[in-house]
Design a protein around this motif. Structure first.
Motif, mmCIF file in Angstrom:
data_model
loop_
_atom_site.group_PDB
_atom_site.id
_atom_site.type_symbol
_atom_site.label_atom_id
_atom_site.label_comp_id
_atom_site.label_asym_id
_atom_site.label_seq_id
_atom_site.Cartn_x
_atom_site.Cartn_y
_atom_site.Cartn_z
ATOM 1 N N GLU A 174 0.832 -1.206 0.000
ATOM 2 C CA GLU A 174 0.000 0.000 0.000
ATOM 3 C C GLU A 174 0.866 1.256 0.000
ATOM 4 N N ARG A 175 1.958 1.222 0.753
ATOM 5 C CA ARG A 175 2.868 2.373 0.772
ATOM 6 C C ARG A 175 3.547 2.542 -0.580
ATOM 7 N N ALA A 176 3.863 1.444 -1.260
ATOM 8 C CA ALA A 176 4.484 1.522 -2.587
ATOM 9 C C ALA A 176 3.528 2.190 -3.580
ATOM 10 N N VAL A 177 2.266 1.815 -3.536
ATOM 11 C CA VAL A 177 1.286 2.431 -4.430
ATOM 12 C C VAL A 177 1.154 3.919 -4.118
ATOM 13 N N ALA A 178 1.141 4.274 -2.850
ATOM 14 C CA ALA A 178 1.035 5.688 -2.463
ATOM 15 C C ALA A 178 2.250 6.482 -2.943
ATOM 16 N N LYS A 179 3.439 5.905 -2.817
ATOM 17 C CA LYS A 179 4.657 6.590 -3.293
ATOM 18 C C LYS A 179 4.605 6.787 -4.797
ATOM 19 N N ARG A 236 -0.729 -8.580 -5.649
ATOM 20 C CA ARG A 236 -1.340 -7.672 -4.679
ATOM 21 C C ARG A 236 -0.872 -6.269 -5.019
ATOM 22 N N ARG A 237 -1.613 -5.287 -4.534
ATOM 23 C CA ARG A 237 -1.208 -3.903 -4.754
ATOM 24 C C ARG A 237 0.222 -3.711 -4.257
ATOM 25 N N GLY A 238 1.031 -3.049 -5.075
ATOM 26 C CA GLY A 238 2.415 -2.792 -4.712
ATOM 27 C C GLY A 238 3.394 -3.784 -5.317
ATOM 28 N N ASP A 239 2.914 -4.904 -5.845
ATOM 29 C CA ASP A 239 3.807 -5.848 -6.524
ATOM 30 C C ASP A 239 4.297 -5.216 -7.826
ATOM 31 N N LEU A 240 5.402 -5.729 -8.341
ATOM 32 C CA LEU A 240 5.919 -5.236 -9.610
ATOM 33 C C LEU A 240 5.283 -6.014 -10.749
ATOM 34 N N VAL A 241 4.971 -5.313 -11.833
ATOM 35 C CA VAL A 241 4.400 -5.910 -13.038
ATOM 36 C C VAL A 241 5.478 -5.844 -14.110
ATOM 37 N N PHE A 242 5.866 -7.003 -14.633
ATOM 38 C CA PHE A 242 6.895 -7.064 -15.664
ATOM 39 C C PHE A 242 6.243 -7.404 -16.997
ATOM 40 N N PHE A 243 6.514 -6.581 -17.998
ATOM 41 C CA PHE A 243 6.006 -6.782 -19.346
ATOM 42 C C PHE A 243 7.117 -7.442 -20.151
ATOM 43 N N HIS A 244 6.770 -8.506 -20.879
ATOM 44 C CA HIS A 244 7.816 -9.240 -21.591
ATOM 45 C C HIS A 244 7.394 -9.570 -23.009
ATOM 46 N N SER A 245 8.404 -9.803 -23.843
ATOM 47 C CA SER A 245 8.181 -10.198 -25.229
ATOM 48 C C SER A 245 9.405 -10.967 -25.693
ATOM 49 N N ILE A 290 4.272 -0.634 -11.151
ATOM 50 C CA ILE A 290 3.802 -1.035 -9.825
ATOM 51 C C ILE A 290 2.308 -1.331 -9.907
ATOM 52 N N TYR A 291 1.932 -2.561 -9.526
ATOM 53 C CA TYR A 291 0.544 -2.996 -9.621
ATOM 54 C C TYR A 291 -0.331 -2.167 -8.689
ATOM 55 N N ALA A 292 -1.414 -1.604 -9.258
ATOM 56 C CA ALA A 292 -2.317 -0.750 -8.490
ATOM 57 C C ALA A 292 -3.641 -1.442 -8.176
ATOM 58 N N GLY A 293 -3.779 -2.701 -8.589
ATOM 59 C CA GLY A 293 -5.026 -3.424 -8.375
ATOM 60 C C GLY A 293 -5.945 -3.276 -9.575
ATOM 61 N N LYS A 294 -6.861 -4.221 -9.731
ATOM 62 C CA LYS A 294 -7.869 -4.211 -10.798
ATOM 63 C C LYS A 294 -7.250 -4.054 -12.186
ATOM 64 N N ARG A 295 -6.155 -4.796 -12.437
ATOM 65 C CA ARG A 295 -5.444 -4.796 -13.725
ATOM 66 C C ARG A 295 -4.982 -3.412 -14.153
ATOM 67 N N LYS A 296 -4.557 -2.603 -13.176
ATOM 68 C CA LYS A 296 -3.998 -1.285 -13.474
ATOM 69 C C LYS A 296 -2.593 -1.205 -12.920
ATOM 70 N N VAL A 297 -1.782 -0.322 -13.502
ATOM 71 C CA VAL A 297 -0.382 -0.215 -13.152
ATOM 72 C C VAL A 297 0.039 1.259 -13.113
ATOM 73 N N GLY A 321 5.957 -9.827 -9.637
ATOM 74 C CA GLY A 321 6.989 -10.147 -8.664
ATOM 75 C C GLY A 321 6.801 -9.349 -7.398
ATOM 76 N N ARG A 322 7.142 -9.970 -6.280
ATOM 77 C CA ARG A 322 7.005 -9.319 -4.976
ATOM 78 C C ARG A 322 8.390 -9.009 -4.424
ATOM 79 N N VAL A 323 8.572 -7.758 -4.024
ATOM 80 C CA VAL A 323 9.845 -7.324 -3.453
ATOM 81 C C VAL A 323 9.982 -7.947 -2.075
ATOM 82 N N ARG A 324 11.151 -8.546 -1.812
ATOM 83 C CA ARG A 324 11.379 -9.225 -0.521
ATOM 84 C C ARG A 324 11.857 -8.273 0.520
#
Length: 173
Positions: free
Chosen positions: A63-68, A122-131, A140-147, A170-173
């Protein structure tokens, strides 16, 4: 009396009473567990207390990551920039997590290797786009398929809908 009149009278009486009961009812407990309550209500040192503590910490971090990330909305995109005034995609994610006391590598590909992959984001996880087996973008994942991300020149940091299915989380450890 007509049936219509009786129904109308009942509505006039029932709706205000039901509304007042609803408004007077206590609010439901928050979904987020307060860290202090979680550790004091459970037996100190128990496995359950430790699990609850870790979960609370992860939720709070996300949640703090999304706020930042939201706080940087409107900042311009600049290739190779890592804030605080301008960002590229991996610069934004690195800056956000640095503010939260976590270290991430500089590039999106290196960040993909530094996090723990997760199936359900979950909100705050990293979303990686690949090809083609290569990571080309991160946000940064914001929930509901938004970034939240810094996408490209001419487009400032913003929250947008995830536009492809070629992503992993991915989730930051």
């Amino acid at each position: 009396m007509s049936t219509t009149f009786v129904r109308a009278a009942a509505r006039l009486l029932v709706v205000p009473v039901a509304t007042s009961v609803f408004l007077a009812a206590p609010a439901p407990a928050s979904h987020a567990v307060d860290r202090a309550v979680a550790t004091t209500t459970l037996t100190a040192g128990s496995p359950t207390a430790a699990r609850v503590q870790r979960k609370v910490t992860r939720v709070a971090l996300g949640e703090r990551a999304v706020a930042k990330a939201r706080s940087r909305a409107g900042s311009p995109y600049r290739y190779g920039a890592n804030g605080p005034r301008a960002f590229d995609c991996s610069g934004l994610t690195q800056w956000v997590y640095k503010k939260l006391g976590k270290r991430l590598p500089r590039t999106s590909g290196a960040q993909a290797g530094a996090v723990r992959r997760v199936g359900k984001p979950r909100r705050g996880d990293l979303v990686f786009f690949h090809s083609g087996g290569r990571v080309y973008h991160v946000g940064i994942y914001a929930g509901k398929r938004k970034v939240w991300h810094a996408s490209r020149p001419g487009h400032p940091v913003a929250k947008e809908r995830i536009w492809t299915r070629s992503v992993f989380y991915g989730r930051v450890r």
